[in-house]
Design an enzyme around this catalytic site. Sequence first.
Site, PDB file in Angstrom:
ATOM      1  N   GLN A   1       2.037  16.326 -11.974  1.00 18.70           N
ATOM      2  CA  GLN A   1       0.865  16.954 -12.593  1.00 18.70           C
ATOM      3  C   GLN A   1       0.489  18.256 -11.868  1.00 18.70           C
ATOM      4  O   GLN A   1      -0.009  19.195 -12.503  1.00 18.70           O
ATOM      5  CB  GLN A   1      -0.298  15.954 -12.645  1.00 18.70           C
ATOM      6  CG  GLN A   1       0.074  14.793 -13.584  1.00 18.70           C
ATOM      7  CD  GLN A   1      -1.054  13.836 -13.902  1.00 18.70           C
ATOM      8  OE1 GLN A   1      -2.157  13.953 -13.369  1.00 18.70           O
ATOM      9  NE2 GLN A   1      -0.781  12.878 -14.772  1.00 18.70           N
TER      10      GLN A   1
ATOM     11  N   ASP B   1     -20.117   7.649  -5.232  1.00 17.42           N
ATOM     12  CA  ASP B   1     -20.673   7.164  -3.965  1.00 17.42           C
ATOM     13  C   ASP B   1     -22.030   7.833  -3.711  1.00 17.42           C
ATOM     14  O   ASP B   1     -22.987   7.193  -3.287  1.00 17.42           O
ATOM     15  CB  ASP B   1     -19.706   7.483  -2.819  1.00 17.42           C
ATOM     16  CG  ASP B   1     -18.295   7.033  -3.155  1.00 17.42           C
ATOM     17  OD1 ASP B   1     -17.996   5.859  -2.968  1.00 17.42           O
ATOM     18  OD2 ASP B   1     -17.505   7.865  -3.650  1.00 17.42           O
TER      19      ASP B   1
ATOM     20  N   ASN C   1       1.754   7.033  -6.753  1.00 18.03           N
ATOM     21  CA  ASN C   1       0.739   8.009  -7.151  1.00 18.03           C
ATOM     22  C   ASN C   1       1.078   9.411  -6.677  1.00 18.03           C
ATOM     23  O   ASN C   1       0.793  10.392  -7.366  1.00 18.03           O
ATOM     24  CB  ASN C   1      -0.650   7.548  -6.703  1.00 18.03           C
ATOM     25  CG  ASN C   1      -1.186   6.500  -7.657  1.00 18.03           C
ATOM     26  OD1 ASN C   1      -1.376   6.785  -8.832  1.00 18.03           O
ATOM     27  ND2 ASN C   1      -1.367   5.284  -7.168  1.00 18.03           N
TER      28      ASN C   1
ATOM     29  N   HIS D   1     -13.038   8.753  -0.568  1.00 20.03           N
ATOM     30  CA  HIS D   1     -13.612   7.827  -1.547  1.00 20.03           C
ATOM     31  C   HIS D   1     -12.960   6.465  -1.340  1.00 20.03           C
ATOM     32  O   HIS D   1     -11.960   6.130  -1.963  1.00 20.03           O
ATOM     33  CB  HIS D   1     -13.405   8.299  -2.981  1.00 20.03           C
ATOM     34  CG  HIS D   1     -13.710   7.205  -3.969  1.00 20.03           C
ATOM     35  ND1 HIS D   1     -14.976   6.707  -4.135  1.00 20.03           N
ATOM     36  CD2 HIS D   1     -12.919   6.472  -4.763  1.00 20.03           C
ATOM     37  CE1 HIS D   1     -14.938   5.721  -5.016  1.00 20.03           C
ATOM     38  NE2 HIS D   1     -13.705   5.553  -5.406  1.00 20.03           N
TER      39      HIS D   1
ATOM     40  N   ARG E   1       0.833  -1.207   0.000  1.00 23.09           N
ATOM     41  CA  ARG E   1       0.000   0.000   0.000  1.00 23.09           C
ATOM     42  C   ARG E   1       0.872   1.263   0.000  1.00 23.09           C
ATOM     43  O   ARG E   1       0.595   2.219  -0.731  1.00 23.09           O
ATOM     44  CB  ARG E   1      -0.914  -0.037   1.226  1.00 23.09           C
ATOM     45  CG  ARG E   1      -1.774   1.172   1.411  1.00 23.09           C
ATOM     46  CD  ARG E   1      -2.796   0.921   2.515  1.00 23.09           C
ATOM     47  NE  ARG E   1      -3.535   2.121   2.847  1.00 23.09           N
ATOM     48  CZ  ARG E   1      -3.139   3.053   3.711  1.00 23.09           C
ATOM     49  NH1 ARG E   1      -1.977   2.914   4.323  1.00 23.09           N
ATOM     50  NH2 ARG E   1      -3.866   4.114   3.944  1.00 23.09           N
TER      51      ARG E   1
ATOM     52  N   VAL F   1     -10.164  11.901 -10.167  1.00 24.73           N
ATOM     53  CA  VAL F   1     -10.922  10.637 -10.164  1.00 24.73           C
ATOM     54  C   VAL F   1      -9.988   9.476  -9.817  1.00 24.73           C
ATOM     55  O   VAL F   1     -10.360   8.547  -9.105  1.00 24.73           O
ATOM     56  CB  VAL F   1     -11.580  10.406 -11.548  1.00 24.73           C
ATOM     57  CG1 VAL F   1     -12.262   9.050 -11.621  1.00 24.73           C
ATOM     58  CG2 VAL F   1     -12.571  11.529 -11.870  1.00 24.73           C
TER      59      VAL F   1
HETATM   60  P1  NAI Z   1      -7.433   2.153 -16.516  1.00 34.74           P
HETATM   61  O1  NAI Z   1      -6.281   1.401 -15.952  1.00 34.74           O
HETATM   62  O2  NAI Z   1      -8.315   1.512 -17.538  1.00 34.74           O
HETATM   63  O3  NAI Z   1      -6.896   3.519 -17.160  1.00 34.74           O
HETATM   64  C1  NAI Z   1      -5.987   4.349 -16.518  1.00 34.74           C
HETATM   65  C2  NAI Z   1      -5.226   5.082 -17.580  1.00 34.74           C
HETATM   66  O4  NAI Z   1      -4.393   6.028 -16.920  1.00 34.74           O
HETATM   67  C3  NAI Z   1      -4.316   4.191 -18.421  1.00 34.74           C
HETATM   68  O5  NAI Z   1      -4.507   4.468 -19.791  1.00 34.74           O
HETATM   69  C4  NAI Z   1      -2.917   4.599 -17.954  1.00 34.74           C
HETATM   70  O6  NAI Z   1      -1.934   4.469 -18.975  1.00 34.74           O
HETATM   71  C5  NAI Z   1      -3.156   6.050 -17.583  1.00 34.74           C
HETATM   72  N1  NAI Z   1      -2.132   6.629 -16.726  1.00 34.74           N
HETATM   73  C6  NAI Z   1      -1.387   6.035 -15.766  1.00 34.74           C
HETATM   74  N2  NAI Z   1      -0.488   6.891 -15.261  1.00 34.74           N
HETATM   75  C7  NAI Z   1      -0.683   8.063 -15.886  1.00 34.74           C
HETATM   76  C8  NAI Z   1      -0.067   9.317 -15.809  1.00 34.74           C
HETATM   77  N3  NAI Z   1       0.949   9.538 -14.983  1.00 34.74           N
HETATM   78  N4  NAI Z   1      -0.517  10.308 -16.612  1.00 34.74           N
HETATM   79  C9  NAI Z   1      -1.529  10.092 -17.468  1.00 34.74           C
HETATM   80  N5  NAI Z   1      -2.143   8.914 -17.609  1.00 34.74           N
HETATM   81  C10 NAI Z   1      -1.733   7.902 -16.821  1.00 34.74           C
HETATM   82  O7  NAI Z   1      -8.280   2.659 -15.267  1.00 34.74           O
HETATM   83  P2  NAI Z   1      -9.771   3.218 -15.212  1.00 34.74           P
HETATM   84  O8  NAI Z   1     -10.713   2.096 -15.021  1.00 34.74           O
HETATM   85  O9  NAI Z   1      -9.987   4.157 -16.333  1.00 34.74           O
HETATM   86  O10 NAI Z   1      -9.720   3.992 -13.821  1.00 34.74           O
HETATM   87  C11 NAI Z   1      -8.909   5.137 -13.647  1.00 34.74           C
HETATM   88  C12 NAI Z   1      -8.800   5.491 -12.193  1.00 34.74           C
HETATM   89  O11 NAI Z   1     -10.035   5.880 -11.655  1.00 34.74           O
HETATM   90  C13 NAI Z   1      -8.304   4.350 -11.296  1.00 34.74           C
HETATM   91  O12 NAI Z   1      -7.376   4.890 -10.373  1.00 34.74           O
HETATM   92  C14 NAI Z   1      -9.547   3.939 -10.554  1.00 34.74           C
HETATM   93  O13 NAI Z   1      -9.250   3.347  -9.318  1.00 34.74           O
HETATM   94  C15 NAI Z   1     -10.231   5.272 -10.386  1.00 34.74           C
HETATM   95  N6  NAI Z   1     -11.652   5.230 -10.060  1.00 34.74           N
HETATM   96  C16 NAI Z   1     -12.122   6.199  -9.198  1.00 34.74           C
HETATM   97  C17 NAI Z   1     -13.443   6.265  -8.867  1.00 34.74           C
HETATM   98  C18 NAI Z   1     -13.946   7.310  -7.910  1.00 34.74           C
HETATM   99  O14 NAI Z   1     -15.117   7.233  -7.541  1.00 34.74           O
HETATM  100  N7  NAI Z   1     -13.167   8.304  -7.466  1.00 34.74           N
HETATM  101  C19 NAI Z   1     -14.400   5.299  -9.416  1.00 34.74           C
HETATM  102  C20 NAI Z   1     -13.845   4.352 -10.325  1.00 34.74           C
HETATM  103  C21 NAI Z   1     -12.494   4.337 -10.624  1.00 34.74           C
END
Ligand code: NAI
Length: 324
Positions: free
Chosen positions: A112, A159, A105, A187, A98, A129
């Site tokens: 960023q 949520d 991150n 979250h 963890r 997000v």
């Molecule tokens: P995914 O793995 O399909 O896509 C993530 C994308 O981010 C990938 O294309 C990856 O190459 C890119 N990425 C990684 N590091 C990066 C960086 N430094 N700069 C730019 N792009 C970068 O994941 P998905 O399903 O699209 O989810 C994205 C995020 O959203 C995850 O962290 C997930 O846990 C989170 N999430 C948050 C929610 C909320 O309620 N706050 C709900 C659902 C998902």
Amino acid sequence: TLPAKRIAITGAAGQICYSLLFRIAKGDVYGPDQPVILQLLDIPQAMEALRGVLMELEDCAFPLVQGIVATDDPVTAFKDADAVFLVGSRPRSKGMERADLLAVNAEIFKVQGKALNEAASRDAKVIVVGNPANTNAAILAAHAPDFPAANITAMLRLDHNRFLSQLATKADVAVRDIEKAAVWGNHSPSMFPDWSNAQANGKAISQLIGDEAWYRETLIPTVAKRGSAIIEARGASSAASAANAAIDHMHDWINGTDGKWVSMGVPSDGSYGIPEGLICGVPVTCEGGVYTRVEGIEIDDFARKMIDLTCAELKDELDAALGR
Ligand code: NAI
């Protein structure tokens, strides 16, 4: 026609963006008359996949899209942005602890944050997000000292929407008739869906449902574990609903909520006993492009305990991400 709004979106080649980009391009954030320029960021390894998404965006021939930029450089992506969706983050990989996940991150959101500080419009509205969303948002703000901290928010709206939907079904009312529902905290499964002020058509939801045990033992865990339930059923994490929530969050922030409460992760001002320095889910209303924390809510013993728990987790997460 209006000058285009620039919308920066990270993680553009990922799952959530496969739903998000097309809805933004259709006008779901700013409305059907507002042209947009999409500024898409992903990492170098994802550029080929992003090229495919770009082709599909072109093939939609969206009338509102005035331009699309695809890049692996955050400064280019955030240049003059009016709205910023930070969706990309690093998921946990096999064997990753963890603390390592938080550190990786933290590094991404540090880079960023600096880019945001350098390149985005000072009025830009930012939603994080990518998980851990609240902590990533706090790190981002720490590295963007010249950018208004109030404009950096985290997504609790998924949520919130999950909570509304469960309440509506149980109380047999329409989602649109529910007022004053709130989700507090991080979250994460520790977030606290609070029904104590919620009403439908002027009646207290708690009385309409009349089942405190259901609220505590079924509803709260259902909302908390919804993400895992979706992964189990779908074999992939929530994507369309997450994209929808991100759009709701930004749409309402920009266009207002007509007095309705929505839940947003915002920088704490110390109210409700939430430590400053955290970006924490609270109920807000939005008007004229500004969100305002709902004030004067009475916090009973149960709510106090739940809010303290989720805030303690949040503080712990931020300390770990900062290596404190
Ligand atoms: P995914 O793995 O399909 O896509 C993530 C994308 O981010 C990938 O294309 C990856 O190459 C890119 N990425 C990684 N590091 C990066 C960086 N430094 N700069 C730019 N792009 C970068 O994941 P998905 O399903 O699209 O989810 C994205 C995020 O959203 C995850 O962290 C997930 O846990 C989170 N999430 C948050 C929610 C909320 O309620 N706050 C709900 C659902 C998902």
